[in-house]
Write a protein that holds these residues in place. Structure first.
Motif, PDB file in Angstrom:
ATOM      1  N   LEU A  22       1.223  -1.158  -0.282  1.00 42.23           N
ATOM      2  CA  LEU A  22       0.425  -0.346   0.051  1.00 42.23           C
ATOM      3  C   LEU A  22       1.399   1.073  -0.435  1.00 42.23           C
ATOM      4  O   LEU A  22       0.475   2.171  -0.873  1.00 42.23           O
ATOM      5  CB  LEU A  22      -0.845  -0.290   1.442  1.00 42.23           C
ATOM      6  CG  LEU A  22      -2.197   1.352   1.281  1.00 42.23           C
ATOM      7  CD1 LEU A  22      -2.680   1.232   0.182  1.00 42.23           C
ATOM      8  CD2 LEU A  22      -2.439   0.678   2.464  1.00 42.23           C
ATOM      9  N   ASP A  23       2.604   1.639   0.515  1.00 40.51           N
ATOM     10  CA  ASP A  23       2.543   2.386   0.883  1.00 40.51           C
ATOM     11  C   ASP A  23       3.796   2.848  -0.532  1.00 40.51           C
ATOM     12  O   ASP A  23       4.027   4.279  -0.992  1.00 40.51           O
ATOM     13  CB  ASP A  23       3.607   2.222   2.184  1.00 40.51           C
ATOM     14  CG  ASP A  23       4.514   3.747   2.403  1.00 40.51           C
ATOM     15  OD1 ASP A  23       3.958   4.426   3.000  1.00 40.51           O
ATOM     16  OD2 ASP A  23       5.563   3.657   2.395  1.00 40.51           O
ATOM     17  N   ALA A  24       3.537   1.393  -0.686  1.00 41.77           N
ATOM     18  CA  ALA A  24       4.641   1.816  -2.905  1.00 41.77           C
ATOM     19  C   ALA A  24       3.925   2.457  -3.724  1.00 41.77           C
ATOM     20  O   ALA A  24       4.600   2.162  -4.564  1.00 41.77           O
ATOM     21  CB  ALA A  24       5.052   0.181  -2.886  1.00 41.77           C
ATOM     22  N   SER A  25       2.950   1.890  -3.418  1.00 45.03           N
ATOM     23  CA  SER A  25       2.105   2.315  -4.828  1.00 45.03           C
ATOM     24  C   SER A  25       1.107   3.933  -4.667  1.00 45.03           C
ATOM     25  O   SER A  25       0.795   4.332  -3.229  1.00 45.03           O
ATOM     26  CB  SER A  25      -0.019   1.353  -4.540  1.00 45.03           C
ATOM     27  OG  SER A  25      -1.100   1.469  -5.375  1.00 45.03           O
ATOM     28  N   GLU A  26       1.961   4.598  -5.507  1.00 42.46           N
ATOM     29  CA  GLU A  26       0.634   5.453  -6.278  1.00 42.46           C
ATOM     30  C   GLU A  26      -0.697   5.532  -5.609  1.00 42.46           C
ATOM     31  O   GLU A  26      -0.959   6.754  -5.457  1.00 42.46           O
ATOM     32  CB  GLU A  26       1.241   6.136  -7.915  1.00 42.46           C
ATOM     33  CG  GLU A  26       2.988   6.269  -7.757  1.00 42.46           C
ATOM     34  CD  GLU A  26       3.190   7.024  -8.969  1.00 42.46           C
ATOM     35  OE1 GLU A  26       1.771   7.137  -9.255  1.00 42.46           O
ATOM     36  OE2 GLU A  26       4.098   7.035  -9.446  1.00 42.46           O
ATOM     37  N   ASN A  27      -1.531   4.680  -6.292  1.00 39.37           N
ATOM     38  CA  ASN A  27      -2.508   4.413  -6.092  1.00 39.37           C
ATOM     39  C   ASN A  27      -2.958   4.131  -4.956  1.00 39.37           C
ATOM     40  O   ASN A  27      -3.366   3.011  -4.374  1.00 39.37           O
ATOM     41  CB  ASN A  27      -3.482   3.924  -7.559  1.00 39.37           C
ATOM     42  CG  ASN A  27      -5.249   3.476  -7.623  1.00 39.37           C
ATOM     43  OD1 ASN A  27      -5.483   4.526  -6.021  1.00 39.37           O
ATOM     44  ND2 ASN A  27      -5.995   2.218  -8.106  1.00 39.37           N
ATOM     45  N   LYS A  28      -4.100   4.712  -4.099  1.00 39.43           N
ATOM     46  CA  LYS A  28      -4.206   3.826  -2.231  1.00 39.43           C
ATOM     47  C   LYS A  28      -5.509   3.455  -2.550  1.00 39.43           C
ATOM     48  O   LYS A  28      -6.137   3.213  -1.281  1.00 39.43           O
ATOM     49  CB  LYS A  28      -4.242   5.275  -1.609  1.00 39.43           C
ATOM     50  CG  LYS A  28      -2.540   6.417  -1.736  1.00 39.43           C
ATOM     51  CD  LYS A  28      -1.248   4.543  -1.037  1.00 39.43           C
ATOM     52  CE  LYS A  28      -0.525   5.731  -1.253  1.00 39.43           C
ATOM     53  NZ  LYS A  28       0.700   5.070  -0.816  1.00 39.43           N
ATOM     54  N   ASN A  29      -5.894   3.245  -3.669  1.00 44.34           N
ATOM     55  CA  ASN A  29      -7.471   2.915  -4.289  1.00 44.34           C
ATOM     56  C   ASN A  29      -7.386   1.802  -4.168  1.00 44.34           C
ATOM     57  O   ASN A  29      -7.873   1.315  -5.398  1.00 44.34           O
ATOM     58  CB  ASN A  29      -8.322   3.902  -4.500  1.00 44.34           C
ATOM     59  CG  ASN A  29     -10.069   3.655  -4.858  1.00 44.34           C
ATOM     60  OD1 ASN A  29     -10.813   2.693  -3.724  1.00 44.34           O
ATOM     61  ND2 ASN A  29     -10.850   3.653  -5.802  1.00 44.34           N
ATOM     62  N   MET A  30      -7.466   1.141  -3.429  1.00 44.56           N
ATOM     63  CA  MET A  30      -6.646  -0.605  -4.149  1.00 44.56           C
ATOM     64  C   MET A  30      -7.252  -1.276  -3.301  1.00 44.56           C
ATOM     65  O   MET A  30      -6.920  -1.395  -1.979  1.00 44.56           O
ATOM     66  CB  MET A  30      -5.744  -0.424  -4.119  1.00 44.56           C
ATOM     67  CG  MET A  30      -4.417  -0.670  -3.538  1.00 44.56           C
ATOM     68  SD  MET A  30      -2.972  -0.638  -3.844  1.00 44.56           S
ATOM     69  CE  MET A  30      -2.577  -2.041  -5.107  1.00 44.56           C
ATOM     70  N   LEU A  31      -7.734  -3.077  -2.875  1.00 41.46           N
ATOM     71  CA  LEU A  31      -7.788  -3.866  -2.746  1.00 41.46           C
ATOM     72  C   LEU A  31      -6.641  -4.797  -2.947  1.00 41.46           C
ATOM     73  O   LEU A  31      -7.015  -5.613  -4.339  1.00 41.46           O
ATOM     74  CB  LEU A  31      -9.178  -4.815  -3.039  1.00 41.46           C
ATOM     75  CG  LEU A  31      -9.844  -5.371  -1.949  1.00 41.46           C
ATOM     76  CD1 LEU A  31     -11.717  -5.774  -2.574  1.00 41.46           C
ATOM     77  CD2 LEU A  31      -9.455  -7.023  -2.612  1.00 41.46           C
TER      78      LEU A  31
END
Length: 399
Positions: free
Chosen positions: A114-123
């Motif tokens: 989650l921290d590494a992803s630019e998109n925080k809107n993820m499952l």
């Protein structure tokens, strides 16, 4: 990340851990102790356990406990836990099973992803590596069935669609309306599908698993639960054909405008000229065929089955859009009479007023088949030539 860094990230992302539990006395305390190493923001839903679960939970006054009088199923317990977590102000929830198959030590995998992803809107779904891991045969079989239907219903290809170890964007999915009937394991399918359709990214993180048959108590019923999943998937497949794909098509068209939509979704599509041409042919053939009321669902189903371009096929199937129907009927009848050698006296005005199709059904059916087939061939050839020229120009421009 170090343990203090993980603990800090969990706090900063307003993330909690939601765990439904039902008659897992042998493993419950061990799982809770493992999770408490990372966070005390735990919501456990005791789903009507009839054993010593309530007594075990008395040793954990620091966590939120929701006790249900009756066992209603994992799906219902997750819904209750998510709703309570959102009301407490949490944005994310990590879920894991209390039967001992999941390792709380894998929680950092989700936080780091989650921290590494630019998109925080993820499952994010824990990938149990079902192909090589030492898993139960029924679990592997259930996952294969679920993964197959997931791709058919949504086009989404997952490695593990049944893993209960996940990170949910509970604040983002709080507005999604879930079915009241998905009270058991099938809710974990519904939440993936509806989250994906709502624009939430779906991803995987690797996790380890343990199937210790001496301790583990599984409540998964292979026949009944897989059956419920398949029924749900069939519903989602129909929903995709009748509603989701047409909705997305018109949304893109409205958002981009006709010119931009044509340039990007038609000309800019990376499919080969042959595939685009076949998609056009399919759309025209179905659009002119005598299948009124079913054009959209049939063309989308066939486009998926034949792996053609759904956008192009759907667009050209609208060749018989309501305002054009009288003109299509006239052409079909004229063509049918010509093939059958019958003198034609039809006019567009006559068809628009008091035309009785049943009296001329033979001419219409013959004509529509001939018209749809010949038109599909003509449009397909023209489309192939058109897209071939466009591709050559792109090569020359960028070459």
């Amino acid at each position: 990340m170090t343990l203090p860094e993980i603990q800090s990230k969990i706090k900063s992302y307003r993330c909690c851990v939601v765990m439904p539990t039902y008659n897992n006395p042998n493993t419950l305390a061990r799982v809770l102790d493992g999770v408490l190493e990372f966070t005390e923001d735990i919501i456990i839903v005791n789903d009507g356990s009839t054993d010593t679960t309530s007594e075990i939970l008395k040793n954990y006054p620091q966590i939120v406990q929701l006790h249900q009088a009756k066992n209603t199923g994992k799906g219902h317990a997750l819904k209750i836990g998510f709703k309570h977590a959102v009301n407490l102000g949490f944005n994310y929830a990590i879920t894991l099973d209390t039967d001992g198959q999941h390792f709380p030590s894998d929680i950092p995998n989700f936080i780091e992803a989650l921290d590494a992803s630019e998109n925080k809107n993820m499952l994010m779904i824990g990938d149990r590596n079902m192909n090589t891991a030492d898993v139960l045969a029924r679990s592997a079989k259930g996952n294969r069935v679920s993964t197959f239907w997931m791709k058919a219903a949504t086009g989404l290809k997952l490695e593990d669609s049944q893993s209960g170890f996940r990170l949910y964007p509970i604040k983002a999915i709080d507005h999604i309306k879930f079915m009241k009937s998905t009270k058991k394991f099938e809710f974990e399918i519904e939440v993936i599908v509806k989250s994906y359709w709502a624009g939430i990214a779906i991803g995987h993180v690797p996790i380890d698993i343990l199937y210790d048959m001496k301790e583990r108590v599984s409540h998964f019923r292979p026949f009944m639960d897989i059956g419920r999943m398949v029924v749900l998937y069939i519903w989602f497949l129909l929903l995709r054909l009748f509603y989701i794909t047409p909705r997305n098509f018109f949304r893109r068209l409205k958002k981009k405008g006709l010119k931009r939509f044509f340039l990007e979704d038609f000309l800019g599509n990376q499919d080969s000229p042959k595939k685009k041409a076949l998609s056009i042919s399919l759309g025209v053939f179905i659009g002119l065929s005598p299948l009124w009321g079913f054009h959209s669902v049939i063309v989308i189903f066939l486009a998926i089955l034949l792996k053609l371009n759904k956008v192009i096929a759907f667009a050209f199937s609208n060749i018989s859009f309501p305002p054009f129907i009288p003109f299509v009927l006239l052409l079909s009848l004229q063509t049918g009479n010509w093939v059958l050698g019958i003198e034609s006296h039809y006019t567009l005005e006559g068809i628009q007023k008091n035309f009785d199709l049943m009296k001329h059904l033979e001419s219409y059916l013959v004509g529509s088949v001939v018209l749809s087939t010949s038109s599909a061939l003509v449009f397909g050839v023209l489309g192939y030539l058109f897209f071939s020229i466009i591709d050559r120009k792109k090569v020359l421009t960028h070459g």
